[in-house]
Design a protein around this motif. Structure first.
Motif, PDB file in Angstrom:
ATOM      1  N   ASN A 119      -4.060   2.600  -5.167  1.00  0.00           N
ATOM      2  CA  ASN A 119      -2.851   2.877  -4.400  1.00  0.00           C
ATOM      3  C   ASN A 119      -2.171   1.600  -3.925  1.00  0.00           C
ATOM      4  OD1 ASN A 119      -3.054   5.823  -4.298  1.00  0.00           O
ATOM      5  ND2 ASN A 119      -4.938   5.386  -3.178  1.00  0.00           N
ATOM      6  N   MET A 120      -2.577   0.463  -4.460  1.00  0.00           N
ATOM      7  CA  MET A 120      -2.047  -0.819  -4.027  1.00  0.00           C
ATOM      8  C   MET A 120      -1.331  -1.515  -5.174  1.00  0.00           C
ATOM      9  SD  MET A 120      -5.427  -2.074  -1.952  1.00  0.00           S
ATOM     10  CE  MET A 120      -4.782  -3.617  -1.366  1.00  0.00           C
ATOM     11  N   ILE A 121      -0.373  -2.334  -4.802  1.00  0.00           N
ATOM     12  CA  ILE A 121       0.264  -3.250  -5.741  1.00  0.00           C
ATOM     13  C   ILE A 121       0.081  -4.642  -5.154  1.00  0.00           C
ATOM     14  CG2 ILE A 121       2.418  -3.990  -6.808  1.00  0.00           C
ATOM     15  CD1 ILE A 121       3.421  -1.110  -6.534  1.00  0.00           C
ATOM     16  N   PHE A 122      -0.510  -5.523  -5.925  1.00  0.00           N
ATOM     17  CA  PHE A 122      -0.728  -6.882  -5.447  1.00  0.00           C
ATOM     18  C   PHE A 122       0.518  -7.713  -5.724  1.00  0.00           C
ATOM     19  CE2 PHE A 122      -4.839  -5.136  -5.363  1.00  0.00           C
ATOM     20  CZ  PHE A 122      -5.562  -5.867  -4.431  1.00  0.00           C
ATOM     21  N   ARG A 131       0.842  -1.192   0.000  1.00  0.00           N
ATOM     22  CA  ARG A 131       0.000   0.000   0.000  1.00  0.00           C
ATOM     23  C   ARG A 131       0.877   1.242   0.000  1.00  0.00           C
ATOM     24  NH1 ARG A 131      -4.391   0.158   4.414  1.00  0.00           N
ATOM     25  NH2 ARG A 131      -5.399  -1.241   2.964  1.00  0.00           N
ATOM     26  N   ASN A 132       0.567   2.172  -0.880  1.00  0.00           N
ATOM     27  CA  ASN A 132       1.279   3.438  -0.952  1.00  0.00           C
ATOM     28  C   ASN A 132       1.001   4.222   0.327  1.00  0.00           C
ATOM     29  OD1 ASN A 132       2.180   6.045  -1.524  1.00  0.00           O
ATOM     30  ND2 ASN A 132       1.668   5.853  -3.684  1.00  0.00           N
ATOM     31  N   HIS A 133       2.046   4.622   1.039  1.00  0.00           N
ATOM     32  CA  HIS A 133       1.798   5.312   2.306  1.00  0.00           C
ATOM     33  C   HIS A 133       1.418   6.777   2.113  1.00  0.00           C
ATOM     34  CE1 HIS A 133       6.311   5.614   2.022  1.00  0.00           C
ATOM     35  NE2 HIS A 133       6.029   6.863   2.264  1.00  0.00           N
ATOM     36  N   ASP A 134       1.421   7.271   0.875  1.00  0.00           N
ATOM     37  CA  ASP A 134       0.943   8.623   0.567  1.00  0.00           C
ATOM     38  C   ASP A 134      -0.258   8.537  -0.358  1.00  0.00           C
ATOM     39  OD1 ASP A 134       2.946   9.862   2.062  1.00  0.00           O
ATOM     40  OD2 ASP A 134       4.349   9.752   0.382  1.00  0.00           O
TER      41      ASP A 134
END
Length: 126
Positions: A34-37, A22-25
């Protein structure tokens, strides 16, 4: 309930050993943008089959692909600016709600042909 994915004949759920970053920004209201699986390396050939799908309006059980999931393999380095990896389940075991109703969307591996679907099921261990 039987699901029908518009334009695709076969689908499978994510495997229990999948994870996500998960992108923290986060800036987008749709959290999955905002996610990369993170896929296990054994599923590398199926990265392009992982989609976000949503239910169409009305009483039918037909779903439409929204967009392809951003993904990477477990052996790839974690990109800068992302937290994790976190387990996909139980994150995806709970339905998401807006203020008024449940969001009826999923992340699924979807396939047009039975051969690819069968190959995925064998490799995934289903």
């Amino acid at each position: 309930m039987d699901m029908i994915i518009r334009g695709y004949n076969f689908f499978c759920d994510m495997t229990p050993d999948m994870q996500y970053l998960r992108n923290h920004d986060a800036v987008d209201s749709f959290i999955e943008r905002n996610m990369i699986f993170v896929l296990p390396d054994r599923l590398r050939r199926f990265r392009k089959n992982l989609y976000h799908v949503r239910r169409n309006a009305g009483p039918s059980h037909e779903y439409s692909p929204l967009f392809r999931v951003r993904s990477q393999l477990r052996s790839d380095p974690i990109p800068a600016g992302y937290d994790g990896p976190f387990d996909v389940f139980p994150f995806y075991a709970n339905a998401t709600m807006t203020r008024t109703r449940h969001k009826d969307y999923y992340v699924l591996f979807i396939f047009r042909d039975k051969m690819s679907w069968t190959r995925f099921r064998q490799i995934a261990g289903e």
